[in-house]
Design a protein around this motif. Structure first.
Motif, PDB file in Angstrom:
ATOM      1  N   LEU A  90       0.838  -0.940  -0.074  1.00  0.00           N
ATOM      2  CA  LEU A  90       0.319   0.010  -0.211  1.00  0.00           C
ATOM      3  C   LEU A  90       1.060   1.413  -0.156  1.00  0.00           C
ATOM      4  O   LEU A  90       0.421   2.522  -0.612  1.00  0.00           O
ATOM      5  CB  LEU A  90      -0.580   0.099   1.087  1.00  0.00           C
ATOM      6  N   TYR A  93       2.018   1.748  -3.197  1.00  0.00           N
ATOM      7  CA  TYR A  93       1.028   1.971  -4.118  1.00  0.00           C
ATOM      8  C   TYR A  93       0.992   3.857  -3.938  1.00  0.00           C
ATOM      9  O   TYR A  93       0.811   4.875  -5.013  1.00  0.00           O
ATOM     10  CB  TYR A  93      -0.203   2.285  -3.843  1.00  0.00           C
ATOM     11  N   VAL A  94       0.469   4.231  -2.818  1.00  0.00           N
ATOM     12  CA  VAL A  94       0.944   6.289  -2.386  1.00  0.00           C
ATOM     13  C   VAL A  94       1.806   6.403  -2.761  1.00  0.00           C
ATOM     14  O   VAL A  94       1.794   7.295  -2.849  1.00  0.00           O
ATOM     15  CB  VAL A  94       0.022   5.774  -0.602  1.00  0.00           C
ATOM     16  N   PRO A  97       3.068   7.145  -7.689  1.00  0.00           N
ATOM     17  CA  PRO A  97       1.877   6.622  -8.740  1.00  0.00           C
ATOM     18  C   PRO A  97       2.307   5.807  -9.480  1.00  0.00           C
ATOM     19  O   PRO A  97       1.618   5.534 -10.647  1.00  0.00           O
ATOM     20  CB  PRO A  97       1.553   8.303  -8.737  1.00  0.00           C
ATOM     21  N   ARG A 100       1.752   2.315 -10.005  1.00  0.00           N
ATOM     22  CA  ARG A 100       0.409   1.669 -10.522  1.00  0.00           C
ATOM     23  C   ARG A 100       0.517   1.350 -11.615  1.00  0.00           C
ATOM     24  O   ARG A 100       0.430   1.184 -12.492  1.00  0.00           O
ATOM     25  CB  ARG A 100      -0.451   2.698  -9.740  1.00  0.00           C
ATOM     26  N   LEU A 105      -5.776   5.440  -7.405  1.00  0.00           N
ATOM     27  CA  LEU A 105      -6.376   4.973  -6.110  1.00  0.00           C
ATOM     28  C   LEU A 105      -7.318   5.209  -5.452  1.00  0.00           C
ATOM     29  O   LEU A 105      -7.177   6.378  -5.380  1.00  0.00           O
ATOM     30  CB  LEU A 105      -4.264   4.840  -5.632  1.00  0.00           C
ATOM     31  N   ASP A 125     -11.247   4.626  -9.764  1.00  0.00           N
ATOM     32  CA  ASP A 125     -10.171   4.272  -8.765  1.00  0.00           C
ATOM     33  C   ASP A 125      -9.348   2.420  -8.965  1.00  0.00           C
ATOM     34  O   ASP A 125     -10.017   1.394  -7.952  1.00  0.00           O
ATOM     35  CB  ASP A 125     -10.327   4.064  -7.416  1.00  0.00           C
ATOM     36  N   ALA A 127      -6.296   0.933  -9.458  1.00  0.00           N
ATOM     37  CA  ALA A 127      -5.126   0.953  -9.076  1.00  0.00           C
ATOM     38  C   ALA A 127      -5.471  -0.038  -7.688  1.00  0.00           C
ATOM     39  O   ALA A 127      -6.081   0.787  -6.078  1.00  0.00           O
ATOM     40  CB  ALA A 127      -4.543   2.230  -8.791  1.00  0.00           C
ATOM     41  N   PHE A 128      -5.047  -1.303  -7.337  1.00  0.00           N
ATOM     42  CA  PHE A 128      -4.990  -1.809  -6.355  1.00  0.00           C
ATOM     43  C   PHE A 128      -6.481  -2.490  -5.948  1.00  0.00           C
ATOM     44  O   PHE A 128      -6.657  -3.178  -4.811  1.00  0.00           O
ATOM     45  CB  PHE A 128      -4.433  -1.392  -4.895  1.00  0.00           C
ATOM     46  N   SER A 129      -7.338  -2.074  -7.015  1.00  0.00           N
ATOM     47  CA  SER A 129      -8.614  -3.014  -6.137  1.00  0.00           C
ATOM     48  C   SER A 129      -8.984  -4.089  -5.706  1.00  0.00           C
ATOM     49  O   SER A 129      -9.376  -4.905  -5.598  1.00  0.00           O
ATOM     50  CB  SER A 129      -9.547  -2.758  -8.082  1.00  0.00           C
TER      51      SER A 129
END
Length: 375
Positions: A90, A93-94, A97, A100, A105, A125, A127-129
């Motif tokens: 996480l 990802y934050v 960017p 991603r 996100l 959103d 990304a990382f779903s």
């Protein structure tokens, strides 16, 4: 619970299947290999069944022996297992960017509160779903220990069946309602609304996706509460496996139109029953039949699940597209990249915290053993 080669094989297959499915983030596998990943989303359901079985047995077995619910130890073990690698991914990802697989996100607090699967704006959103399934697991970890404790305070087959059937019925009603009242009105309209409402109303929410976890828990309950029936499953594992594969083919046929009404309502409990049958049969696989590499992939599966989209995007951005690779060359590079990033996450983050957890467990066991002697 010691590692079982059959379950390791299923877990390894589940993560490979999921990664093949998620290859769409880099444009898919091409016409030649597309069939490998078309139904890979079912790997998540297999993970749910495996988790329900393993966590269910871990909690039900001591409760059936009239031991108290060790909820502090349970939550501590789950935290050490889940949070370190998740928080590292996480943070990536934050903070970066450009790494991603999708541009936008969801807010970090949705990930940290494990409410992503309930609140996500999937249209924007993405990304990382795939962390949605981790949210379902966390909700299961939060509630199931107390449900198991309540059910085993005064064990009753009728009560357990009522709860189980109620969970299945709830999921069917929710999915059917969403399909009829949210998806059907936009079915013939141009645009992505139909698929978006499926993802946000049927596929992601916890209350609509409990079938796999329930099937795994039911398998654990059979092992704990009906040991003779469990032994029959073990003795006739081949028959159980054939039955499970037959049900799986039926579920696969039903899911040909994945977003349809009947697959949405009936498909998930049918698929979960099929996968639970396969898991039950796999527990009887002898150690000598272990598939080389399956145990390693099974141990890597969590880190691979968290990080594989980052890895696929990085490989596509830095190598495949600039070098204009296609076919087997691109496929091989994607595989190496995903395995490498997953292994780094496992050995650098996940494994050290698991070892720390083992040391804490031993310390707690030593303290517990000293108490009777002191008394």
């Amino acid at each position: 619970m010691h590692r079982l080669p059959g379950l390791d094989l299923l877990r390894a297959w589940a993560i490979v299947w999921v990664m093949l499915f998620h290859s769409y983030v880099v444009g898919g596998l091409g016409e030649t290999f597309a069939w490998l990943g078309n139904d890979g989303w079912m790997g998540v359901d297999l993970f749910f069944v495996l988790s329900g079985y393993l966590i269910g047995y871990q909690l039900l077995a001591p409760l059936a022996r009239s031991e108290p619910l060790a909820w502090r130890a349970f939550y501590r073990r789950r935290a050490f297992r889940i949070l370190p690698a998740f928080l590292v991914v996480l943070a990536v990802y934050v903070a970066w960017p450009t790494l991603r697989e999708a541009s936008a996100l969801a807010p970090a607090w949705q990930f940290l509160s494990f409410t992503l699967n309930l609140l996500i704006d999937y249209e924007h959103d993405k990304a990382f779903s795939h962390a949605w399934s981790l949210c379902v697991e966390e909700h299961f970890y939060l509630l199931f220990p107390w449900l198991a404790w309540w059910l085993l305070r005064r064990p009753s087959m009728a009560k357990a069946l009522a709860v189980g059937l109620g969970v299945v019925a709830l999921g069917m009603v929710v999915r059917g309602y969403v399909w009829l009242h949210a998806m059907a009105p936009v079915m013939w309209q141009p645009g992505p609304a139909f698929g978006l409402r499926f993802v946000e109303g049927i596929y992601y929410p916890t209350w609509a996706r409990l079938d796999g976890l329930l099937a795994g828990v039911a398998l654990a309950a059979l092992r704990v509460g009906r040991p003779q029936a469990w032994m029959r499953v073990q003795r006739h594992a081949g028959v159980v496996l054939v039955a499970g594969l037959g049900l799986f083919v039926l579920a696969w046929w039903l899911f040909r139109e994945r977003l349809g009404f009947w697959p949405s309502v009936l498909g998930y409990p049918l698929l979960s029953l099929a996968l639970a049958s396969c898991v039950g049969a796999a527990t009887a696989l002898p150690t000598r039949w272990a598939v080389p590499g399956a145990g390693w992939m099974a141990r890597m599966s969590y880190s691979l699940y968290l990080s594989h989209k980052l890895a696929l995007h990085a490989v596509a951005t830095w190598w495949v597209r600039p070098w204009q690779l296609h076919g087997l060359a691109a496929f091989g590079l994607y595989a190496v990249g995903a395995l490498l990033v997953g292994a780094v996450l496992h050995y650098a983050v996940e494994r050290p915290f698991l070892r720390w957890r083992e040391r804490l467990d031993k310390r707690q066991q030593g303290m517990a053993a000293e108490l009777p002697a002191t008394a």
